[in-house]
Design an enzyme around this catalytic site. Sequence first.
Site, mmCIF file in Angstrom:
data_model
loop_
_atom_site.group_PDB
_atom_site.id
_atom_site.type_symbol
_atom_site.label_atom_id
_atom_site.label_comp_id
_atom_site.label_asym_id
_atom_site.label_seq_id
_atom_site.Cartn_x
_atom_site.Cartn_y
_atom_site.Cartn_z
ATOM 1 N N GLU A 34 2.304 -3.633 -2.185
ATOM 2 C CA GLU A 34 1.682 -4.962 -2.070
ATOM 3 C C GLU A 34 1.110 -5.394 -3.417
ATOM 4 O OE1 GLU A 34 1.130 -2.393 -0.023
ATOM 5 O OE2 GLU A 34 0.737 -3.048 2.033
ATOM 6 N N LYS B 233 -5.455 2.433 -7.604
ATOM 7 C CA LYS B 233 -5.681 3.830 -7.987
ATOM 8 C C LYS B 233 -4.365 4.484 -8.401
ATOM 9 C CE LYS B 233 -7.334 8.213 -6.172
ATOM 10 N NZ LYS B 233 -8.000 8.944 -5.109
ATOM 11 N N GLY C 42 -10.056 5.875 -2.676
ATOM 12 C CA GLY C 42 -9.933 4.417 -2.770
ATOM 13 C C GLY C 42 -11.087 3.694 -2.086
ATOM 14 N N ARG C 43 -11.439 4.120 -0.885
ATOM 15 C CA ARG C 43 -12.488 3.419 -0.119
ATOM 16 C C ARG C 43 -13.885 3.772 -0.604
ATOM 17 N NH1 ARG C 43 -9.377 6.869 2.570
ATOM 18 N NH2 ARG C 43 -10.272 8.715 3.555
ATOM 19 N N HIS D 59 -22.142 -16.717 19.134
ATOM 20 C CA HIS D 59 -21.436 -17.780 19.852
ATOM 21 C C HIS D 59 -19.979 -17.409 20.092
ATOM 22 C CE1 HIS D 59 -24.841 -20.547 19.558
ATOM 23 N NE2 HIS D 59 -25.091 -19.843 18.465
ATOM 24 N N LYS E 132 4.303 2.954 5.789
ATOM 25 C CA LYS E 132 4.756 2.576 4.434
ATOM 26 C C LYS E 132 6.201 3.029 4.223
ATOM 27 C CE LYS E 132 0.550 3.467 1.750
ATOM 28 N NZ LYS E 132 0.002 4.312 0.689
ATOM 29 N N GLU F 45 -10.647 4.679 8.088
ATOM 30 C CA GLU F 45 -9.659 5.423 7.297
ATOM 31 C C GLU F 45 -10.175 6.831 7.009
ATOM 32 O OE1 GLU F 45 -8.121 4.377 3.125
ATOM 33 O OE2 GLU F 45 -6.638 3.381 4.374
#
Length: 514
Positions: A198, A192, A252-253, A369, A479, A338
């Site tokens: 990253e 965005k 973003g999400r 399990h 960050k 978030e």
Amino acid sequence: MNNIDLAALSDLDRPAHLRDLFAADPTRAERYVAEAGDLRIDWSKAAVDDSIMSSLLGLAASSGVEERRDAMFAGEHINLTEDRAVGHAALRMPRGSTFTIDGENVVPAVHEVLDAMGAFAQRVRSAGTIRHVVNIGIGGSDLGPAMAYRALRADRHPDIRCSFVSNVDGADIASVLADSDPASTLFIVASKTFGTIETLTNARTARDWLVAELGEAAVADHFVAVSTNAERVAEFGIDTDNMFGFWDWVGGRYSVDSAIGLSVMIAIGPDAFADFLAGFHLVDEHFRTAPLDRNVPVILAMIGVWYANGLGHDTKAVLPYAHDLARFPAYLQQLDMESNGKSVDLAGARVQNDTGPIVWGEPGTNGQHAFYQLLHQGTRIVPCDFIGFAHGNHEHQQHHDLLMSNLFAQSEALAFGRSNDAEPHRNFEGNRPNTVILAERLTPSVLGQLIALYEHIVHVQGTIWGIDSYDQWGVELGKELANQITPELIDEPQPDRHDSATNALIAWYRSHRA
Ligand code: F6P
């Protein structure tokens, strides 16, 4: 409806054991079920009774849930700390409809981008030169497409695969590049802001790899960008003709249904992507128009508020009985945590009650399990959402019957338990609340419906807690410190900037790195 405030939730009488609630009310399994689009949602095994539901819905009404929902659909700037509209619902509006943000109907622009994506996706799908699409992004620019690509396995182009690189750990990009042929690989750099370290680091590594193999001229055919920031895209070295845009009013999400979904569109095709968007829209319309007491996102959100603030449950497990939904819990972690992992309210004051839960989960039956022991007999109560389908997207009917019988069995066992006074270690006390969400089949539309359902649950809960579900300032400090520390690992350390423990970690790394 019974009007109470949030603080009063913990004073309400606890509901009876689920065994007793069912025994007292033979209609419970019919009354506590509703449909939203193609989803059948059953909250009969939630830890609520009619009196609590009435209080919760009263709280929703008095907290302005309808007003804030309407404000979102009206394009108001309900993201206060960033002074932005929250317009993800516009991304799935049909062509010709209206969603106004800052005085402008944004739906034509949404469809312009969808058309450009569609033309591009169609070219890639039919040309036969690109066989591998690598989406480079992180957070909302990764989790949504990665989850949806995996979920829609049955709808994918047979000869085009997608990979998703997100982690700045070089192991991520290294393993994908090792498995890529430059001539047939397309990189989508999805960010965005186009400022995320990253993503830019991974994108540079990918670009260098491609240029080393095919030369600079190949970049134009092998790199596209998805971003709101054309300037930074150009600075990075991707022609903005090869960029698909979106807008600052898409969080973003909340962006898998924007151009961020380009890899998914290439994989499943523009028509199936349109079905995906139509699925979101179905649930948007349900949320926008259904009365509070039949509004599924509102009901589930309020039950979640009750768990958090009335019963003190800290976590929530999402358990898809669909292996293709393996990344759905991770996707929901960002969506929910978030958005609602906040401790100041819209006025900047410290909140007085717990806010968003810790969300986690794994697909069934694998989770059974691993951690279900704690779900059944642990001291902590974990409300669970089970998700399942009438049909599997494969030909192995026997597997599917087994899978679904396990879903039903787990939901039953958690709620009703089985008493064994003689052998306490075999006693299942039950009364462990859960919700069951079913649909015919995991299709693009149904996936869109599921995502929209959870988006709106998060929205309603944010309204009740009085927080800004659409900012994410909590990711900034880490960050910023990482940006300060990076040069200290290589050049001069700056001990004055840090505490003694951090300085020791940096010193250890410097000595071992050398
Ligand atoms: O984790 C913080 C965050 O800002 C997320 O909200 C976002 O989805 C992610 O980083 C990636 O941001 P961008 O798409 O700008 O690279």
